[in-house]
Design an enzyme around this catalytic site. Structure first.
Site, PDB file in Angstrom:
ATOM      1  CB  CYS A   1       2.694 -39.640  10.684  1.00 45.14           C
ATOM      2  SG  CYS A   1       3.640 -41.162  10.596  1.00 45.14           S
TER       3      CYS A   1
ATOM      4  CE1 TYR B   1      -2.337   3.460   1.848  1.00 44.27           C
ATOM      5  CE2 TYR B   1      -3.988   2.177   0.655  1.00 44.27           C
ATOM      6  CZ  TYR B   1      -3.596   3.362   1.253  1.00 44.27           C
ATOM      7  OH  TYR B   1      -4.434   4.434   1.250  1.00 44.27           O
TER       8      TYR B   1
ATOM      9  CE  LYS C   1       3.753   4.777  12.865  1.00 48.57           C
ATOM     10  NZ  LYS C   1       2.761   3.763  12.507  1.00 48.57           N
TER      11      LYS C   1
ATOM     12  CB  CYS D   1       7.734 -43.415   8.211  1.00 49.35           C
ATOM     13  SG  CYS D   1       6.052 -43.228   8.824  1.00 49.35           S
TER      14      CYS D   1
ATOM     15  CB  CYS E   1       3.812 -40.575   7.036  1.00 50.99           C
ATOM     16  SG  CYS E   1       5.224 -39.663   7.693  1.00 50.99           S
TER      17      CYS E   1
HETATM   18  S1  IVH Z   1       2.167  10.062  18.064  1.00 46.73           S
HETATM   19  C1  IVH Z   1       0.744  14.019  16.524  1.00 46.73           C
HETATM   20  N1  IVH Z   1       3.402   7.946  18.963  1.00 46.73           N
HETATM   21  O1  IVH Z   1       0.957   5.818  14.481  1.00 46.73           O
HETATM   22  C2  IVH Z   1       1.343  12.682  16.770  1.00 46.73           C
HETATM   23  N2  IVH Z   1       1.757   7.635  17.303  1.00 46.73           N
HETATM   24  O2  IVH Z   1       0.443   8.271  12.165  1.00 46.73           O
HETATM   25  C3  IVH Z   1       0.318  11.655  16.998  1.00 46.73           C
HETATM   26  N3  IVH Z   1       1.404   5.291  16.690  1.00 46.73           N
HETATM   27  O3  IVH Z   1      -2.225   6.221  14.076  1.00 46.73           O
HETATM   28  C4  IVH Z   1       0.798  10.277  17.022  1.00 46.73           C
HETATM   29  N4  IVH Z   1       2.876   4.424  18.082  1.00 46.73           N
HETATM   30  O4  IVH Z   1      -1.834   5.482  16.398  1.00 46.73           O
HETATM   31  C5  IVH Z   1       2.482   8.405  18.115  1.00 46.73           C
HETATM   32  N5  IVH Z   1       4.567   6.142  19.908  1.00 46.73           N
HETATM   33  C6  IVH Z   1       3.639   6.614  19.057  1.00 46.73           C
HETATM   34  C7  IVH Z   1       2.906   5.769  18.227  1.00 46.73           C
HETATM   35  C8  IVH Z   1       1.973   6.312  17.346  1.00 46.73           C
HETATM   36  C9  IVH Z   1       1.968   4.160  17.157  1.00 46.73           C
HETATM   37  C10 IVH Z   1       0.373   5.322  15.643  1.00 46.73           C
HETATM   38  C11 IVH Z   1      -0.763   6.239  15.929  1.00 46.73           C
HETATM   39  C12 IVH Z   1      -1.129   6.861  14.631  1.00 46.73           C
HETATM   40  C13 IVH Z   1       0.038   6.580  13.768  1.00 46.73           C
HETATM   41  C14 IVH Z   1       0.714   7.898  13.434  1.00 46.73           C
END
Ligand code: IVH
Length: 698
Positions: free
Chosen positions: A449, A39, A124, A434, A431
């Site tokens: 098996c 994507y 993240k 064997c 199998c």
């Molecule tokens: S900060 C203004 N921190 O990633 C900043 N987002 O596009 C707002 N996400 O959908 C987001 N871990 O749900 C932030 N440590 C983290 C994150 C995090 C995952 C996700 C969040 C959002 C996307 C950011």
């Protein structure tokens, strides 16, 4: 992609259409057809065309808005503060961090020799963004991100997430909105899918989809069965709470209020600090209990964040720095069958090698025939492979190509959607290791098996079980030793064990004279055994110690067990059709009969008829069911169980009205409470011993 026949305008239109379709599948239906990386690639291609040809940009281009639509069924919630997204640095190398730091310094107009910028670096999380609204410290509303302006009210479902506090500790601010990610741990996800597989139901593609599905599940009772987790990473609207001066201090404050905050975060100085964090977490990634798709860097000072501000929907002060994707598209070349240590046959996809989750993958599991069918994958298909953490890579589905109509080439009479047509693959009846018959038990999805003792794939497991304490009890024959014996070729089948002498053992690694003698002695001693132990040691599916004892008691002699028909086996206490069939199939395999004959020839004996004789011993606990709880002063749980069973009683795992006695030791738990509730007789160890000694009541 750079086909000169296709104009940029046409390509952009195609990309927009495809992106719209996939965004709907992803955000609205929670049923993506392509991996995220795919994507992202399409998205970036469109961005590049639009950048090179600004005249082609349209207002409805997916590059121009934050995606997501409302599902009917949840009330809309207008976010007091918009839920933004962050720019993604797709460059998975260190340069991604350098580029971000350079941008921040430029925007802040910092001189080259100015000190490094302080960043909050965190993970993240790969889940679903949630806004939790606390009113005077009480959770009053939970909402999804939706399109960033308006989300969905999922309060009922979020309330079922145990990790999310319903009340904040020591905070009665009029309004405090906590933002973070709802996610599923990998082990919870695997368990959930294992359960789906056992029930023959559709499995979830990845933890993120399973989490998103649970949050937006219209039935909160179903949502509650999904073990969701949560990590906070920021704030929404705040009234009457003094927000700390830095992001890291804000997260510390949230943690002290009882909000889950991930401890894998740091305050990093300058680009070098970011690079170090990216590297360190990259090395940790597989060992983490949950999926991450990158790390996030945020300028730590809130004052600097304000100075930096936003570009359209993204803050200039934050960036997501990715890791290699955990899902990729490749082609399914062949399907091979692998036989596991327990005899289970697993279809394994042989793939065109692909870099996924940080390594090159060319094999991935397809789990079982039913899942393979349900996913509709065929040899030659482009498929999505997922590899996350230590979990075995798996094929999660095929890439849907709308130009191919699968219904056309399926012959008339092809079964319906529960078992789609897989014409170019046949599950083997024998199998592949064997040649023994393959059996699938009723109500089970796994093919197995039946060559137990003979099958090379199951050899080590079979030997370990045979030698185990409750089976033949061969001293000195553990994991490592079995590996050595099998790998060196000294032992191929169980009877080979009894041909081992000190001379052969001497050549093995870490095998001194003493341990060699000990093993030879252990083997010699194990020759004298009992029929129940021997039957149990053979490792028949579904024949545990209790069943082995019942069989010995009922038939008295091994030959009678081996020759019993399924109907005769059904007459044995607690033997049902599945067990009877398993026993019959086992002894129908000539290899297995041969192994038994060879073991007897190697000198394994037991008092013939002993099992039957046991039936005439006093059975004071015949027909009684006992439950053990807590620890007894002089009896291990196994020992207590053995005594009870020898006296004709049964040991159950839970207390019910049918329980005859509860035997409680120290630190007895809820079972004891339940016994008292039901008014059952509770015994201590002396009480149990008295009962064992007592003559049968009848
Ligand atoms: S900060 C203004 N921190 O990633 C900043 N987002 O596009 C707002 N996400 O959908 C987001 N871990 O749900 C932030 N440590 C983290 C994150 C995090 C995952 C996700 C969040 C959002 C996307 C950011």
């Amino acid at each position: 992609m750079n086909d000169p026949e296709i104009s940029p305008a046409e390509r952009a239109a195609t990309l927009r259409q495809r992106l719209q379709h996939h965004a709907h599948r992803y955000y609205v239906l929670d049923a993506p057809e392509i991996p995220d990386a795919e994507y992202d690639r399409l998205f970036q291609e469109l961005q590049a065309i639009e950048a090179a040809h600004p005249e082609l940009l349209t207002a409805d281009s997916p590059t121009q808005r934050v995606l997501g639509q409302l599902l009917p069924g949840f009330a809309p919630v207008r976010h007091a503060v918009a839920m933004l997204s962050i720019r993604t640095e797709t460059d998975t190398e260190a340069s991604g961090a350098l580029a971000f730091d350079a941008r921040v310094r430029r925007e802040l107009e910092l001189a080259e020799d100015a000190p490094p910028v302080e960043y909050a670096a965190e993970l993240k999380f790969d889940g679903l963004a949630i806004n939790l609204r606390y009113d005077r410290g009480v959770l009053v509303q939970a909402a999804t991100r939706g399109d960033g302006e308006t989300g969905e009210d999922v309060t009922q479902n979020i309330r079922t997430v145990n990790k999310i506090p319903l009340r904040l500790i020591g905070c009665d601010a009029p309004v405090l909105e906590v933002r973070g990610e709802v996610y599923l741990r990998r082990d919870d996800f695997e368990r959930m899918n294992e359960r789906q597989r056992e029930r023959g139901e559709k499995t979830f593609v990845n933890p993120r989809n399973a989490a998103a599905g649970a949050v937006r599940q219209l039935d909160p009772a179903i949502a509650a069965q999904r073990p969701l987790s949560f990590f906070a990473y920021g704030l929404g609207e705040v009234q009457g709470w003094p927000v700390p001066a830095t992001h890291s201090a804000t997260l510390d404050a949230l943690a002290s209020m009882g909000v889950p905050v991930c401890t894998d975060r740091t305050v990093a100085l300058g680009a070098a600090g970011l690079v170090q964090f990216h590297r360190a977490m990259g090395a940790e990634r597989d060992a983490l209990p949950f999926d991450i798709d990158g790390v996030v860097y945020k300028v730590n000072s809130l004052a600097l964040q304000q100075r930096l501000g936003f570009v359209t929907r993204e803050p200039r002060w934050a960036v997501a720095h990715k890791y290699p994707a955990q899902e990729q598209v490749t082609r399914l070349e062949r399907i091979e069958i692998q036989v596991g240590r327990t005899g289970k046959l697993t279809p394994v996809a042989k793939l065109v090698p692909v870099f996924v989750g940080g390594t090159t993958v060319s094999n991935a599991t397809l789990h079982n025939l039913f899942e393979l069918r349900r996913k509709g994958v065929r040899i030659g298909d482009p498929v999505i492979v997922r590899r996350a953490g230590d979990v075995i890579p798996e094929v999660v589905g095929r890439v849907v190509d709308r130009t191919v109509d699968r219904t056309v080439d399926a012959p008339a009479g092809t079964p319906g959607p529960r078992s789609p047509y897989v014409p170019n693959f046949r599950f083997p009846r024998a199998c592949p290791v064997c040649g023994s018959a393959v059996l699938r038990e009723k109500a089970s999805i796994a093919h197995c098996c039946t060559g137990g003792l003979f099958c090379a794939a199951q050899r080590k497991q079979a030997i370990l079980h045979f030698a185990s304490r409750r089976a033949m009890d061969v001293e000195g024959l553990g994991d490592k030793r079995v590996d050595q014996l099998v790998d060196s070729g000294l032992v191929r089948t169980l009877p080979d064990l009894y041909t081992l002498g000190p001379d052969q053992l001497a050549g093995l690694d870490r095998m001194g004279d003493k341990s060699a003698d000990k093993l030879v002695e252990g083997l010699a001693r194990s020759r004298q055994t009992t029929l129940p132990r021997f039957l149990y040691a053979l490792g028949l599916r579904h024949v545990g110690e209790a069943t082995a004892r019942d069989l010995a008691r009922h038939f008295g002699m091994l030959d009678r067990v081996m020759d019993a028909s399924e109907a005769q086996l059904l007459a044995v206490n607690d033997v049902g059709p599945v067990v009877a069939h398993s026993i019959r199939t086992f002894f129908d395999q000539p290899h297995n009969r041969e192994v038994v004959a060879q073991l007897r020839a190697a000198g394994i004996t037991w008092p013939e008829g002993e099992g039957a004789a046991a039936a005439h011993q006093p059975q004071p606990l015949a027909g009684k069911t006992l439950v053990l709880t807590g620890s007894l002063p002089h009896l291990s749980r196994d020992a207590a169980k053995a005594l009870i069973e020898a006296a004709g009683g049964k040991v159950a795992g839970s207390v019910s009205k049918k329980t005859s006695f509860v035997v409680a030791g120290e630190e007895a738990g809820s079972k004891l409470d339940r016994a008292r509730e039901l008014g059952l007789t509770v015994l201590d160890e002396p009480g149990l011993r008295a009962l064992l000694a007592a003559p049968a009541a009848d």
